[in-house]
Design a protein around this motif. Structure first.
Motif, PDB file in Angstrom:
ATOM      1  N   LYS A  34      -2.716  12.463   6.046  1.00 56.08           N
ATOM      2  CA  LYS A  34      -2.261  12.251   4.301  1.00 56.08           C
ATOM      3  C   LYS A  34      -3.749  11.964   3.558  1.00 56.08           C
ATOM      4  CE  LYS A  34      -0.305   8.159   5.150  1.00 56.08           C
ATOM      5  NZ  LYS A  34       0.456   6.805   4.813  1.00 56.08           N
ATOM      6  N   ASP A  58      -4.552   9.740   1.852  1.00 57.38           N
ATOM      7  CA  ASP A  58      -5.108   8.345   1.906  1.00 57.38           C
ATOM      8  C   ASP A  58      -5.083   7.777   3.100  1.00 57.38           C
ATOM      9  OD1 ASP A  58      -2.252   8.145   1.866  1.00 57.38           O
ATOM     10  OD2 ASP A  58      -2.155   6.329   0.460  1.00 57.38           O
ATOM     11  N   CYS A  92      -4.978   6.181   6.624  1.00 49.34           N
ATOM     12  CA  CYS A  92      -5.444   4.854   7.185  1.00 49.34           C
ATOM     13  C   CYS A  92      -5.695   4.463   8.519  1.00 49.34           C
ATOM     14  CB  CYS A  92      -4.487   3.855   6.488  1.00 49.34           C
ATOM     15  SG  CYS A  92      -4.496   2.124   6.970  1.00 49.34           S
TER      16      CYS A  92
END
Length: 402
Positions: free
Chosen positions: A215, A217, A219
Motif C-alpha cells: 500500500k 501508506d 503501516c
C-alpha cells in the motif's frame, strides 16, 4: 507440509575451485517443456532456496545460477533477489525481442550477473551481448571443432566462457587452453539433490500481507499483525533474515523488531518472494494450537506487567517442530533468535520459558491447580477462553474456520 528437492551442481574456475552452484528444479509437478510451467518451476526454486532452505545454507558464500524463462524476465522476477548472490541464467528457449532486451538491460544495470545458457552465436542475440557477463557453451551438443569455432567467434566480445557438460579431463584441459574460464559437468561433479520440507502458507493470509506491504501508506502495525497471527509467516520471516543476506546487528526477540530491522523495502521484497511460492492451506489444528498458545503467552505477560511481543513469538514458535517436521533444535537453529527466546522454546528456561511451559500444560478443567505468578486462577481461565476465541476469529478471517 510438502517435501521438495533442488538439484545443485558446482561450477568451477580454471583452478578447479568452486566459483558458484547451479540450482535446478527437481520435481514432477511441473512440465518444464511448457513455458508457463517452466516459469512456475523457477519461482518454486527461488522460494524454496530463499524461504525454506536459505541461500547461505545451499550455496555457502558462492553465487547461485538460476534458470529464468521469458516470463520470469518480463515480470522482472530477479529484482526480488540479491544482485550480488544470484546469476541470471537466460534459458536458450527465450525468444529475443525488444521487451526481452529491455528486461535484460534493466537487470544488468541493477547489478546482476547475466549468463546465457546453451549459447550459439546468432544475429538475434547480438543486441544482448553488451549486457551479458557469462556465456555457457554446451560441449556435448556439438563436436569439439564446432565448439572451438564458437569460442573463437565469441572472443572479441570479452565475455567469460563457461564450458558445461564437460565429461573428461582431456576436454577440460583442451577447453581451458582455448579460453574457457569456468567449467561444469560430470567430470567435476554430478548434480546433488538437496531436500527440504516446504512449510505451506495460507493463501488468504499471503494475499492480505501482499496488499498491506505494498500500500502507498503501508503501516508496520498492519503488516506485523498479519505476520504475527500466522506461524509459517513468522517462521519464514525469521528464517529469511537469518539465512539470506543480512548482517544482523542484534538477535531477534519479536516480530515487530524483525519488521523494524528489515525496513519497508526489504519487507516488500520478502513478501514478493513469498508470493512466488505455490501457496496452500496448512492443517487447521496445528495453526489453532499455535495461535492459542501464542495469545495465551502474550496475555499472561501483560498480566505480569511485561511487554507481550517476545512471549507471543515464543508461543508461536513452540509449534515449529510440528509444522516443519523436524526436531525443535533444528527448527530453532535456523532462526536469528536471542538466547533468551531460544532457551525459552527449547528448555522452558527463564520467565518467558516458564510462561510457555504453563501455557502448554494448562488444563482448563483444573483451574484451582493453575495459579501462576499471583494471577488469579479465574483470570487465567478467562485468558485461556479469550485466546481460544481470538484464535477462532483469526482462523475465520483467513478462511480456516470450521
Amino acid at each position: 507440509m510438502t517435501a521438495f528437492f533442488i538439484g545443485r551442481q558446482q561450477i568451477f574456475d580454471s583452478k578447479l575451485e568452486t566459483f558458484a552452484y547451479e540450482l535446478l528444479f527437481r520435481g514432477t509437478h511441473f512440465d518444464l517443456s511448457a513455458p508457463e510451467e517452466a516459469t512456475h518451476a523457477t519461482n518454486q526454486v527461488i522460494s524454496d532456496t530463499i524461504l525454506q532452505i536459505g541461500l547461505n545454507e545451499i550455496v555457502g558464500p558462492h553465487k547461485a545460477f538460476i534458470n529464468f524463462t521469458d516470463q520470469n524476465l518480463l515480470e522482472k522476477t530477479p529484482l526480488n533477489l540479491p544482485n550480488d548472490r544470484i546469476v541470471i541464467e537466460v534459458l536458450e528457449t527465450v525468444t529475443v525481442n525488444d521487451a526481452i532486451i529491455n528486461s535484460i538491460r534493466e537487470l544488468s544495470q541493477a547489478g546482476f550477473t547475466i549468463a546465457l545458457d546453451d549459447f550459439v552465436l546468432s544475429d538475434a542475440w547480438l543486441p544482448v551481448l553488451e549486457y551479458v557477463d557469462i556465456i555457457k557453451i554446451d560441449v556435448l551438443a556439438n563436436d569439439l571443432d564446432y565448439t572451438r569455432r564458437q569460442i573463437e567467434l565469441l572472443k572479441p566480445y570479452k565475455l567469460r566462457l563457461l564450458a558445461e557438460k564437460v565429461q573428461t579431463r582431456e576436454e577440460y584441459e583442451l577447453l581451458k587452453s582455448w579460453g574457457c574460464e569456468l567449467f561444469q559437468g560430470f567430470f567435476f561433479s554430478e548434480p546433488h539433490l538437496v531436500s527440504g520440507i516446504r512449510m505451506d502458507v495460507d493463501h488468504a493470509s499471503a494475499l492480505q500481507l501482499l496488499a498491506a506491504a505494498n500500500k502507498a501508506d503501508a503501516c508496520y502495525e498492519d503488516i506485523g499483525r498479519i505476520i504475527g497471527r500466522d506461524v509459517s509467516l513468522s517462521y519464514k520471516l525469521l528464517h529469511y533474515i537469518n539465512s539470506a543476506f543480512f548482517a544482523l546487528p542484534m538477535e531477534i526477540e519479536s516480530i515487530p523488531q524483525a519488521i523494524s530491522f528489515l525496513g519497508l523495502k526489504e519487507l516488500q521484497r520478502w513478501v514478493n518472494i513469498l508470493m512466488l511460492s505455490s501457496l496452500s492451506v496448512k492443517p487447521r489444528i496445528v495453526l489453532q494450537f499455535a495461535l492459542i498458545r501464542a495469545r495465551m503467552c502474550e496475555l499472561l505477560a501483560h498480566e505480569m506487567g511485561e511487554d507481550g511481543d517476545r512471549y507471543f513469538l515464543v508461543g508461536m514458535l513452540s509449534s515449529a517442530d510440528a509444522i516443519l517436521g523436524v526436531s525443535m533444535d533444528r527448527a530453532v537453529q535456523q532462526l536469528p533468535l536471542t538466547q533468551e527466546v531460544a532457551e525459552a522454546i527449547l528448555h522452558k528456561s527463564g520467565k518467558t520459558g516458564q510462561v510457555l511451559e504453563y501455557a502448554m500444560s494448562y488444563q482448563p478443567w483444573e483451574v484451582s491447580a493453575h495459579a501462576f505468578q499471583n494471577i488469579d486462577p479465574q483470570r487465567v481461565a478467562g485468558i485461556y477462553l479469550d485466546s481460544i476465541l481470538w484464535a477462532g476469529a483469526v482462523l475465520g478471517n483467513i478462511g480456516l474456520n470450521g
